[in-house]
Design a protein around this motif. Structure first.
Motif, short mmCIF file in Angstrom:
data_model
loop_
_atom_site.label_atom_id
_atom_site.label_comp_id
_atom_site.label_asym_id
_atom_site.label_seq_id
_atom_site.Cartn_x
_atom_site.Cartn_y
_atom_site.Cartn_z
N ALA A 71 0.83 -1.21 0.00
CA ALA A 71 0.00 0.00 0.00
C ALA A 71 0.86 1.26 0.00
O ALA A 71 0.54 2.23 -0.69
N GLU A 72 1.95 1.25 0.77
CA GLU A 72 2.84 2.41 0.80
C GLU A 72 3.47 2.68 -0.56
O GLU A 72 3.55 3.82 -1.01
N LYS A 74 2.32 1.73 -3.56
CA LYS A 74 1.30 2.21 -4.49
C LYS A 74 0.99 3.69 -4.23
O LYS A 74 0.87 4.48 -5.17
N ALA A 75 0.88 4.05 -2.96
CA ALA A 75 0.61 5.45 -2.62
C ALA A 75 1.75 6.36 -3.07
O ALA A 75 1.51 7.44 -3.61
N THR A 79 1.39 9.24 -5.74
CA THR A 79 1.72 10.59 -5.31
C THR A 79 2.75 11.19 -6.24
O THR A 79 2.65 12.35 -6.63
N THR A 95 -5.51 11.33 -7.64
CA THR A 95 -5.98 11.52 -6.27
C THR A 95 -7.08 10.52 -5.95
O THR A 95 -7.10 9.93 -4.87
N LEU A 98 -5.45 7.13 -5.52
CA LEU A 98 -4.76 7.08 -4.23
C LEU A 98 -5.76 6.90 -3.10
O LEU A 98 -5.54 6.09 -2.19
N THR A 102 -5.65 3.85 -0.33
CA THR A 102 -5.32 4.11 1.06
C THR A 102 -6.53 4.36 1.94
O THR A 102 -6.43 4.26 3.15
#
Length: 108
Positions: A71-72, A74-75, A79, A95, A98, A102
């Motif tokens: 998840a981190e 992908k974020a 971003t 956005t 994201l 998350t």
């Protein structure tokens, strides 16, 4: 970092993020290109973007390796896409993507 091309943004937004199999070198996730061979210029843009957020090329895995959760990563990728995109519409799509990953929605 300078703005990157739309082709590189498309590659970043469609990359496959997967956990490294247990028993392999170290915990973490891999990020792989899913669209086949890239033009050299586009590949260099994608590689620079991934390295700027902590990715390291792992030759044995044939992928960029991250010491973070799925998840981190992908974020971070989304971003980075958001920061490097030039279009407001592209930023809005990133956005929303994201937020779906998350569960966090930006404040107005």
């Amino acid at each position: 970092m300078k703005k990157i091309s739309k082709e590189a943004l498309n590659v970043l937004s469609t990359m496959k993020v997967a956990p490294i199999a247990p028993g392999r070198w170290w915990p973490g996730v891999t990020v792989r290109i899913t669209g086949g061979m890239l033009d050299r210029k586009v590949y260099q843009e994608v590689n620079t973007a991934l390295e700027s957020i902590g990715g390291v090329w792992a030759r044995g895995l044939k992928a960029h390796r991250f010491d973070r959760s799925e998840a981190e990563v992908k974020a971070l990728v989304l971003t980075k896409c958001d920061l490097l995109s030039t279009s407001i519409a592209e930023r809005r799509l990133r956005t929303e993507a994201l937020a779906s990953i998350t569960g966090a929605f930006p404040a107005p």
